[in-house]
Scaffold this active site. Structure first.
Site, short mmCIF file in Angstrom:
data_model
loop_
_atom_site.label_atom_id
_atom_site.label_comp_id
_atom_site.label_asym_id
_atom_site.label_seq_id
_atom_site.Cartn_x
_atom_site.Cartn_y
_atom_site.Cartn_z
N HIS A 1 118.36 82.65 5.85
CA HIS A 1 116.70 82.38 5.72
C HIS A 1 116.74 82.87 4.28
O HIS A 1 116.26 84.07 3.78
CB HIS A 1 115.93 83.40 6.72
CG HIS A 1 114.54 83.04 6.36
ND1 HIS A 1 113.54 82.24 7.00
CD2 HIS A 1 113.52 83.65 5.43
CE1 HIS A 1 112.57 82.39 6.49
NE2 HIS A 1 112.44 83.13 5.61
N GLU B 1 116.27 75.38 2.24
CA GLU B 1 115.85 73.97 2.66
C GLU B 1 115.77 73.28 1.22
O GLU B 1 116.26 72.06 0.95
CB GLU B 1 114.78 73.80 3.14
CG GLU B 1 114.84 74.40 4.66
CD GLU B 1 113.42 74.37 5.29
OE1 GLU B 1 112.54 73.57 5.02
OE2 GLU B 1 113.30 75.44 5.90
N ASP C 1 109.16 89.86 14.28
CA ASP C 1 110.49 89.21 13.45
C ASP C 1 111.45 90.29 13.88
O ASP C 1 112.63 89.86 13.52
CB ASP C 1 109.94 89.35 12.09
CG ASP C 1 109.79 87.85 11.63
OD1 ASP C 1 110.15 87.12 12.34
OD2 ASP C 1 109.39 87.79 10.47
N GLU D 1 109.53 78.89 12.63
CA GLU D 1 109.00 79.99 13.33
C GLU D 1 107.99 79.70 14.28
O GLU D 1 107.72 80.48 15.30
CB GLU D 1 108.38 81.20 12.21
CG GLU D 1 109.54 81.88 11.53
CD GLU D 1 109.63 81.20 10.12
OE1 GLU D 1 109.81 82.05 9.26
OE2 GLU D 1 109.26 80.18 9.85
#
Length: 292
Positions: free
Chosen positions: A97, A222, A41, A275
């Site tokens: 995110h 989301e 990441d 991801e």
């Protein structure tokens, strides 16, 4: 050897590193002849400029211990920014995110130029159980004056802070429901969450010199129309404007969608976190002889 080096870094990401290493061990035991490829990441943030990664600390600490800003959630930021660029042609993108963990990235022409997480995943935004940025002087005071141990600080900052510390729950859906019902702790928690989010989006925009697209991804990004609207409500001066119907309504035939007011200066999107696709992309690159 690689696994050993990764295990030595567990203290920097105690919520994630052990689980990832357990998975690595399980796959090695089940499929000993299959190559294993680690996708990090932090990799997406490896090209951040020196000004964005350097802490104003004594040089001996930075050089001896590698104290710098590394950033996290790079797999998600990479996918979300790439997807937004394909959908809109945007060059200057801020990706949000937002989930149990949360971070932002400023992305210019596909390359990250700033992010909110730092040496560990504690820095930056308010999260489910993580504090986000805290004055280090307060932490020093807790140790030297209040007698809080390093172990207590670690547990508190990673596991008992954030929304959980403010509202008694790490679930933003419960916080939103409580705030709607007038619960003072939940109202405060949501206000603190949105205050930090708006401030950091503005900081990422400054790193880009402007903003073409704002992208929400992750479980909260989301799933929470409240958070998206609350963030946008304080960013009108940047050209961000969210359409209430598009924000709360279902996707119009697609998973990824625009929620901004038509004609707004900044395009605002919701992009599904993938991801897994970014990991697959990196693995294919490595197997094909690339750098990942």
């Amino acid at each position: 050897a690689v696994a050993g080096r990764l295990r030595a870094l567990t203290a920097l990401a105690p919520l994630h590193q052990p689980a990832a290493l357990d998975a690595l061990d399980a796959v090695r035991a089940a499929l000993p002849g299959v190559d294993q490829i680690a996708c990090f990441d932090t990799a997406f943030h490896s090209r951040l400029p020196a000004a964005a990664v350097t802490y104003a600390l004594p040089a001996r600490w930075r050089e001896r211990y590698g104290i710098r800003r590394y950033g996290f959630h790079g797999l998600s930021h990479a996918h979300a920014s790439r997807r937004a660029a394909r959908l809109t042609g945007a060059r200057r993108i801020v990706t949000c995110h937002l989930g149990s963990g949360a971070s932002l990235a400023a992305v210019l022409d596909g390359v990250g130029v700033d992010t909110t997480m730092g040496f560990t995943p504690l820095e930056g935004l308010v999260m489910g159980t993580r504090s986000g940025s805290v004055d280090p002087g307060a932490l020093l005071w807790l140790q030297t004056e209040a007698g809080v141990s390093a172990a207590e600080l670690t547990d508190g900052l990673f596991r008992s802070a954030g929304l959980l510390g403010l509202a008694g729950t790490a679930d933003l859906r419960a916080v939103e429901a409580g705030a709607a019902g007038g619960d003072p702790a939940c109202v405060l928690a949501l206000d603190v969450y949105l205050h930090r989010l708006r401030a950091q989006i503005a900081a990422m925009t400054a790193a880009l010199g402007g903003l073409d697209a704002l992208v929400f991804t992750g479980g909260v990004g989301e799933g929470s129309a409240t958070v998206r609207a609350g963030a946008a409500a304080g960013l009108g001066y940047l050209g961000v404007a969210v359409d209430p119907a598009r924000n709360t309504g279902p996707a119009d035939g697609t998973v990824d969608r625009e929620i901004g007011v038509p004609g707004a200066v900044v395009r605002t999107l919701v992009v599904t976190a993938r991801e897994d696709l970014e990991i697959a992309r990196g693995v294919r690159s490595v197997l094909a002889g690339g750098a990942g």
